[in-house]
Design an enzyme around this catalytic site. Structure first.
Site, PDB file in Angstrom:
ATOM      1  N   ARG A 109     103.389 -22.053   4.678  1.00 56.27           N
ATOM      2  CA  ARG A 109     104.576 -22.883   4.442  1.00 56.27           C
ATOM      3  C   ARG A 109     104.745 -23.040   2.938  1.00 56.27           C
ATOM      4  O   ARG A 109     103.821 -23.462   2.248  1.00 56.27           O
ATOM      5  CB  ARG A 109     104.463 -24.264   5.073  1.00 56.27           C
ATOM      6  CG  ARG A 109     105.516 -25.215   4.489  1.00 56.27           C
ATOM      7  CD  ARG A 109     105.650 -26.527   5.164  1.00 56.27           C
ATOM      8  NE  ARG A 109     106.280 -26.373   6.456  1.00 56.27           N
ATOM      9  CZ  ARG A 109     106.959 -27.345   7.064  1.00 56.27           C
ATOM     10  NH1 ARG A 109     107.080 -28.532   6.506  1.00 56.27           N
ATOM     11  NH2 ARG A 109     107.501 -27.138   8.251  1.00 56.27           N
ATOM     12  N   HIS A 136     113.032 -20.697   8.850  1.00 54.41           N
ATOM     13  CA  HIS A 136     112.083 -21.532   9.596  1.00 54.41           C
ATOM     14  C   HIS A 136     112.029 -20.993  11.035  1.00 54.41           C
ATOM     15  O   HIS A 136     112.503 -21.622  11.975  1.00 54.41           O
ATOM     16  CB  HIS A 136     112.560 -22.988   9.563  1.00 54.41           C
ATOM     17  CG  HIS A 136     111.486 -23.992   9.890  1.00 54.41           C
ATOM     18  ND1 HIS A 136     110.182 -23.638  10.160  1.00 54.41           N
ATOM     19  CD2 HIS A 136     111.532 -25.350   9.995  1.00 54.41           C
ATOM     20  CE1 HIS A 136     109.481 -24.727  10.418  1.00 54.41           C
ATOM     21  NE2 HIS A 136     110.267 -25.773  10.315  1.00 54.41           N
ATOM     22  N   GLN A 139     110.581 -22.922  14.101  1.00 54.14           N
ATOM     23  CA  GLN A 139     111.453 -24.037  14.484  1.00 54.14           C
ATOM     24  C   GLN A 139     112.555 -23.544  15.432  1.00 54.14           C
ATOM     25  O   GLN A 139     112.819 -24.145  16.474  1.00 54.14           O
ATOM     26  CB  GLN A 139     112.077 -24.654  13.224  1.00 54.14           C
ATOM     27  CG  GLN A 139     113.021 -25.813  13.515  1.00 54.14           C
ATOM     28  CD  GLN A 139     112.293 -27.037  14.028  1.00 54.14           C
ATOM     29  OE1 GLN A 139     111.358 -27.491  13.402  1.00 54.14           O
ATOM     30  NE2 GLN A 139     112.709 -27.568  15.166  1.00 54.14           N
ATOM     31  N   ASP A 231     120.114 -31.484  10.397  1.00 54.86           N
ATOM     32  CA  ASP A 231     118.860 -31.443   9.623  1.00 54.86           C
ATOM     33  C   ASP A 231     119.095 -32.296   8.378  1.00 54.86           C
ATOM     34  O   ASP A 231     120.252 -32.657   8.075  1.00 54.86           O
ATOM     35  CB  ASP A 231     118.548 -29.974   9.257  1.00 54.86           C
ATOM     36  CG  ASP A 231     117.242 -29.811   8.486  1.00 54.86           C
ATOM     37  OD1 ASP A 231     116.431 -30.762   8.465  1.00 54.86           O
ATOM     38  OD2 ASP A 231     117.036 -28.732   7.889  1.00 54.86           O
ATOM     39  N   CYS A 272     115.484 -31.053  13.887  1.00 46.28           N
ATOM     40  CA  CYS A 272     114.153 -30.451  13.701  1.00 46.28           C
ATOM     41  C   CYS A 272     113.130 -31.488  13.248  1.00 46.28           C
ATOM     42  O   CYS A 272     111.931 -31.278  13.428  1.00 46.28           O
ATOM     43  CB  CYS A 272     114.234 -29.321  12.690  1.00 46.28           C
ATOM     44  SG  CYS A 272     114.939 -29.831  11.110  1.00 46.28           S
ATOM     45  N   ARG A 300     107.500 -27.441  19.469  1.00 47.40           N
ATOM     46  CA  ARG A 300     106.960 -26.708  18.323  1.00 47.40           C
ATOM     47  C   ARG A 300     105.561 -26.183  18.657  1.00 47.40           C
ATOM     48  O   ARG A 300     105.212 -25.057  18.360  1.00 47.40           O
ATOM     49  CB  ARG A 300     106.870 -27.619  17.085  1.00 47.40           C
ATOM     50  CG  ARG A 300     108.173 -28.137  16.523  1.00 47.40           C
ATOM     51  CD  ARG A 300     109.081 -27.051  16.029  1.00 47.40           C
ATOM     52  NE  ARG A 300     108.405 -26.119  15.136  1.00 47.40           N
ATOM     53  CZ  ARG A 300     108.038 -26.389  13.866  1.00 47.40           C
ATOM     54  NH1 ARG A 300     108.325 -27.548  13.321  1.00 47.40           N
ATOM     55  NH2 ARG A 300     107.426 -25.481  13.127  1.00 47.40           N
TER      56      ARG A 300
HETATM   57  N1   CP Z   1     110.310 -29.589  11.758  1.00 46.30           N
HETATM   58  C1   CP Z   1     109.292 -29.414  10.914  1.00 46.30           C
HETATM   59  O1   CP Z   1     109.020 -28.308  10.434  1.00 46.30           O
HETATM   60  O2   CP Z   1     108.566 -30.529  10.656  1.00 46.30           O
HETATM   61  P1   CP Z   1     107.426 -30.672   9.571  1.00 46.30           P
HETATM   62  O3   CP Z   1     108.088 -30.520   8.215  1.00 46.30           O
HETATM   63  O4   CP Z   1     106.855 -32.032   9.787  1.00 46.30           O
HETATM   64  O5   CP Z   1     106.419 -29.586   9.791  1.00 46.30           O
HETATM   65  N1  NVA Z   2     115.466 -28.049   5.847  1.00 43.57           N
HETATM   66  C1  NVA Z   2     114.289 -28.876   5.875  1.00 43.57           C
HETATM   67  C2  NVA Z   2     113.523 -28.625   7.119  1.00 43.57           C
HETATM   68  C3  NVA Z   2     112.313 -29.476   7.309  1.00 43.57           C
HETATM   69  C4  NVA Z   2     111.569 -29.132   8.568  1.00 43.57           C
HETATM   70  C5  NVA Z   2     113.446 -28.614   4.641  1.00 43.57           C
HETATM   71  O1  NVA Z   2     113.306 -27.443   4.256  1.00 43.57           O
HETATM   72  O2  NVA Z   2     112.933 -29.561   4.066  1.00 43.57           O
END
Ligand code: CP
Ligand code: NVA
Length: 314
Positions: A109, A136, A139, A231, A272, A300
């Protein structure tokens, strides 16, 4: 029927997966979820190790990978940028080479999609994209599983994403919907439209699946939607854009009035998470009866377990 094997594959973006492969993962996730609810946890990752690299924060993704892998006997190792070199003192390629000698798979990540690509290329083990600035994918799998659970199928259903149309979540949803034949409408101010390169790719995918993909600033387009999705307005790493985003996106808040504009009693709300209640969604909607955000969060874990099973077990 063509048999599907994803053994050894990385999941960097869903653009690399065929509709049949995505359907296979959703089916496996559904099976894994049923097993988990019946307490039928096996030891399918016994003796295996997973490196979990995090440049950005996470609750759901980290916990999904860690618990899904651990409960099946695997050993997940959490490594943040405070712990290891990730293009710091040594090159990213060298870190990847070393991780590939010690781990069966890597979760990444972070910021750049390129980092995930380099990790996959030089480690030689499956790499899972747990969110980058561009995509993502895990997700989007959980989102479509949630849609399928609620409507029996995703093909021909209408998913409407309201908010920052150019972010990682919107982009991955666009890809998966175009591949699976789910109609997808992005409602966003023109300043936040998804980029032309992605839209070009999506157009040809949608032609094959029959999905209708629209990008529009018009909130009235929520009419007829089976699901409204939003989101955060400010994604991780974009904190300096806060003022601009609040200005552009405040007319795009998902509230009960907007939910009612779908004109469908059975329409659901998706997010999400994490959510900033009072910005992109009101508390009454996300905590209300139409919200499936909590099922989506649970999904998830099941979808991530399915991805790891498919790619790590022959
Ligand atoms: N939806 C999601 O990716 O959540 P986190 O940022 O908590 O992993
Ligand atoms: N678009 C958001 C998603 C978090 C799961 C981000 O990148 O922070």
């Amino acid at each position: 029927m063509v048999s599907i094997s994803l053994f050894g594959r990385s999941l960097l973006t869903l653009l690399d997966f065929s509709p049949e492969e995505i359907q296979y993962l959703l089916k496996l996730a559904n099976k894994v979820k049923t097993e988990a609810h019946k307490g039928k946890i096996k030891q399918r990752f016994k003796g295996k190790t997973l490196a979990m690299l995090f440049e950005k924060r996470s609750t759901r993704t980290r916990c999904s990978f860690e618990t899904a892998f651990g409960e099946e006997g695997g050993h997940p190792v959490f490594l943040s940028t405070a712990d290891i070199q990730l293009g710091g003192k040594e090159s990213l390629e060298d870190t990847a080479r070393v991780l590939g000698r010690m781990f069966d798979a890597i979760q990444f990540r972070g910021f750049k999609q390129e980092t995930a690509q380099i990790l996959a290329k030089y480690s030689g083990v499956p790499v899972y994209n747990g969110l980058t600035d561009l995509y993502h994918p895990t997700q989007a799998l959980a989102d479509l599983l949630t849609l399928e659970e609620n409507f029996g199928t995703v093909k021909g259903k209408v998913l409407c994403y309201v908010g920052d149309g150019r972010n990682n979540v919107a982009r991955s949803l666009m890809i998966i919907c175009a591949k699976l034949g789910t109609h997808f409408t992005v409602i966003t101010p023109p300043e936040l439209n998804p980029d032309d390169e992605l839209r070009g790719k999506i157009t040809s995918l949608a032609k094959e699946s029959g999905a209708v993909i629209k990008v529009t600033p018009d909130i009235g387009e929520v009419k007829g939607a089976d699901a409204l999705y939003t989101d955060v307005w400010i994604s991780m790493g974009e904190e300096e854009k806060k003022e601009e985003r609040l200005r552009l996106l405040s007319p795009y808040q998902v509230n009960q009035k907007m939910m009612d504009m779908t004109n469908k009693k059975e329409s659901i709300f998706l997010h999400c998470l994490p959510a900033v209640k009072g910005e992109e969604v009101t508390a009454d909607v996300i905590d209300g009866k139409q919200s499936k955000a909590w099922d989506q969060a649970e999904n998830r874990k099941h979808t991530i377990k399915a991805v790891m099973l498919a790619t790590l077990i022959k």
